[in-house]
Write an enzyme that holds these catalytic residues in place. Sequence first.
Site, PDB file in Angstrom:
ATOM      1  N   SER A  84      33.621 -20.789  58.983  1.00 12.24           N
ATOM      2  CA  SER A  84      33.072 -22.045  58.443  1.00 12.24           C
ATOM      3  C   SER A  84      34.184 -22.808  57.741  1.00 12.24           C
ATOM      4  O   SER A  84      35.123 -22.197  57.188  1.00 12.24           O
ATOM      5  CB  SER A  84      31.966 -21.738  57.428  1.00 12.24           C
ATOM      6  N   TYR A 104      28.817 -17.444  49.951  1.00  8.08           N
ATOM      7  CA  TYR A 104      28.935 -17.765  51.380  1.00  8.08           C
ATOM      8  C   TYR A 104      30.399 -18.005  51.763  1.00  8.08           C
ATOM      9  O   TYR A 104      30.891 -17.463  52.761  1.00  8.08           O
ATOM     10  CB  TYR A 104      28.077 -18.994  51.711  1.00  8.08           C
TER      11      TYR A 104
END
Length: 251
Positions: free
Chosen positions: A142, A155
């Site tokens: 990501s 995350y």
Amino acid sequence: MNRLNNKVAIVTGASKGIGAAIAKYFAAEGAKVVVNYASSKEDAEKVVKAITYNGGIAIAVQADVSVAADVAKLFEATKNAFGTLDILVNNAGIYQYAPIEEALEESFHRQFNTNVLGSLFAIQEALKLFGEKGGNIINISSGASNTPLPTGAVYSATKAALDAITISLSKEFSGRNIRINSILPGVVETEGSHSAGFIGSDFEAKLVATTPLGRTGQPDDIAKVAVFLASDEAAWITGEKISVSGGIYGI
Ligand code: NAP
């Protein structure tokens, strides 16, 4: 084009979003595809149906990637159906944004067990099926790895860990004909980003306003890059982190 003819691929978390798009693009390029899912059987079967409708070959296999025995079962099913494995896409992942004061332990373990441990379990199993011929691993990381955002500490940490795994293993696999790379998507419109509340939010509008290419991503944007990395066109690329984010997370 048939850039993945005679290849067998597993795409984890392929019942929805980015994983579903990668599965469909791989099949359209000639790969036989294993569409993994955790609980969305119907969605996974829809992806398989779309692939077979277009003349491709795919099967759906349930497995929670955070459970080692499930991952073993996923690779066993792949071996039984197709005999080998050439490409693993570690796409299954979850994102939970919350202030650090909020419930942490459960969220930490859920995200790390799926995004990091699950990818490692899958890589371990993939090595057995790759065998002497080698193979190709794509980790869906990501932009949050390179550019962590507020409330995304856990995350972002999972995706930074995944990128470290990509780089470490690219060196560990030296001489074994195994390539491994990370794709770092920006915000992409998927079932997951809708239910997380990103799509249509002020947050999305702010991101789009500072994105050089001026829009949110679509799953196809990521799938096209995954096809490139899985194909021989990327034969001399390993250990890389490739941002696919409309320029917002460019290095
Ligand atoms: P999504 O729409 O929420 O879909 C998630 C997929 O992962 C589903 O197929 C889900 O299966 C599967 N999954 C979740 N936990 C699993 C588990 N434990 N075992 C097996 N499968 C599991 O997700 P997405 O937005 O497409 O994101 C896909 C990947 O891209 C993730 O790794 C995410 O971190 C990354 N990413 C997404 C964005 C974005 O903006 N969308 C941006 C950057 C990176 P079930 O439906 O069966 O649960």
